[in-house]
Design a protein around this motif. Structure first.
Motif, short mmCIF file in Angstrom:
data_model
loop_
_atom_site.label_atom_id
_atom_site.label_comp_id
_atom_site.label_asym_id
_atom_site.label_seq_id
_atom_site.Cartn_x
_atom_site.Cartn_y
_atom_site.Cartn_z
N UNK A 14 0.79 -1.23 0.00
CA UNK A 14 0.00 0.00 0.00
C UNK A 14 0.82 1.27 0.00
N UNK A 15 2.09 1.19 0.35
CA UNK A 15 2.94 2.39 0.35
C UNK A 15 3.27 2.78 -1.09
N UNK A 16 3.28 4.09 -1.33
CA UNK A 16 3.57 4.59 -2.67
C UNK A 16 4.37 5.88 -2.59
N UNK A 17 5.03 6.21 -3.69
CA UNK A 17 5.79 7.45 -3.78
C UNK A 17 5.93 7.82 -5.25
N UNK A 18 6.21 9.10 -5.49
CA UNK A 18 6.50 9.55 -6.84
C UNK A 18 7.55 10.63 -6.79
N UNK A 19 8.17 10.88 -7.93
CA UNK A 19 9.19 11.91 -8.02
C UNK A 19 9.17 12.50 -9.42
N UNK A 20 9.41 13.81 -9.50
CA UNK A 20 9.49 14.48 -10.79
C UNK A 20 10.85 15.18 -10.91
N UNK A 21 11.33 15.29 -12.13
CA UNK A 21 12.61 15.96 -12.41
C UNK A 21 12.50 16.59 -13.79
N UNK A 22 13.57 17.20 -14.22
CA UNK A 22 13.59 17.84 -15.53
C UNK A 22 13.46 16.84 -16.66
N UNK A 23 12.89 17.29 -17.77
CA UNK A 23 12.76 16.44 -18.96
C UNK A 23 14.13 15.99 -19.47
N UNK A 24 14.13 14.87 -20.17
CA UNK A 24 15.34 14.31 -20.78
C UNK A 24 16.44 14.03 -19.77
N UNK A 25 16.04 13.77 -18.52
CA UNK A 25 17.00 13.35 -17.50
C UNK A 25 16.63 11.95 -17.08
#
Length: 182
Positions: free
Chosen positions: A136-147
Motif C-alpha cells: 500500500x505504500x507509494x511514492x512519486x518523483x518528478x525531475x527535468x525532462x530528458x533526465x
C-alpha cells in the motif's frame, strides 16, 4: 506431438491481464504537475484505488512468470508512458539507478527496503536516506525532462515474493546506473 503441445501453450500477456490496472494507473500522471508528497486527498484516493483493484488480481500476480530473482512485466504503454508490475524474490538487491522525469512506485504486496541516493557525478552517488515500504505504500518523483537520474535508489527485498507497480514518463531502461561514491 511436441509442436501441437507448444501451439496450445499460452504466453502470459500482462498487458491483457492487467489492462484495467494500467488504465487506472494512468491517472497517476496528474501527480506530475502537482509538487509534493502523496498527502493530498486526491493522491491518497488514487493509491487506495490502485491497491484495491490489484487485490482482485492475487492469482494473476502469483502467475506472473519468473525470470530469475527479479522480473519486469509491461502492463501497458501510452505514448511515452510505461506501466510495469515487477516481481521480486527473497533477498534481491537492485543496482543503484535513476529513472525518467516522472517515476511512480507502489508496493502491491510485501515489504522492501529502499535506499535513496544523490548524484556526486555522472557515475557515482552518495546514500542520503532509507525507507521501508510495505503493501500500500507509494511514492512519486518528478525531475527535468530528458533526465534519467530521477529518484536514484536501490531496492532490497525483505521477503518473497514482493510485487511493485510502476509508472514512468519514458522508457525506464534508459535510467542511469551509479556506483556508491568512495
Amino acid at each position: 506431438m511436441r509442436g501441437a503441445q507448444i501451439a496450445k501453450q499460452q504466453t502470459f500477456d500482462a498487458c491483457r491481464v492487467f489492462g484495467d490496472v494500467f488504465q487506472l494507473l494512468l491517472n497517476v500522471r496528474e501527480l506530475s504537475t502537482t509538487p509534493g508528497e502523496l498527502g493530498s486527498r486526491q493522491s491518497k484516493k488514487m493509491v487506495e484505488d490502485l491497491g484495491l483493484l490489484t487485490l482482485a488480481y492475487e492469482k494473476e500476480l502469483d502467475a506472473l512468470p519468473r525470470f530469475g530473482p527479479y522480473s519486469r512485466h509491461i502492463i501497458g504503454r501510452e505514448k511515452n508512458w510505461t506501466g510495469l508490475i515487477c516481481r521480486w524474490e527473497k533477498h534481491v538487491s537492485s543496482s543503484i539507478h535513476g529513472h525518467p522525469a516522472f517515476a511512480y512506485y507502489q508496493v502491491l504486496e510485501g515489504c522492501i527496503d529502499m535506499d535513496f541516493f544523490e548524484p556526486i557525478n555522472d557515475f557515482e552517488a552518495r546514500k542520503v536516506s532509507s525507507k521501508k515500504m510495505c503493501t500500500g505504500d507509494a511514492m512519486f518523483s518528478t525531475a527535468g525532462e530528458d533526465r534519467y537520474d530521477n529518484l536514484i535508489h536501490r531496492v532490497r527485498t525483505l521477503e518473497s515474493p514482493v510485487f511493485t507497480l510502476h509508472l514512468y514518463s519514458d522508457n525506464p531502461a534508459k535510467g542511469r546506473v551509479f556506483k556508491i561514491a568512495k
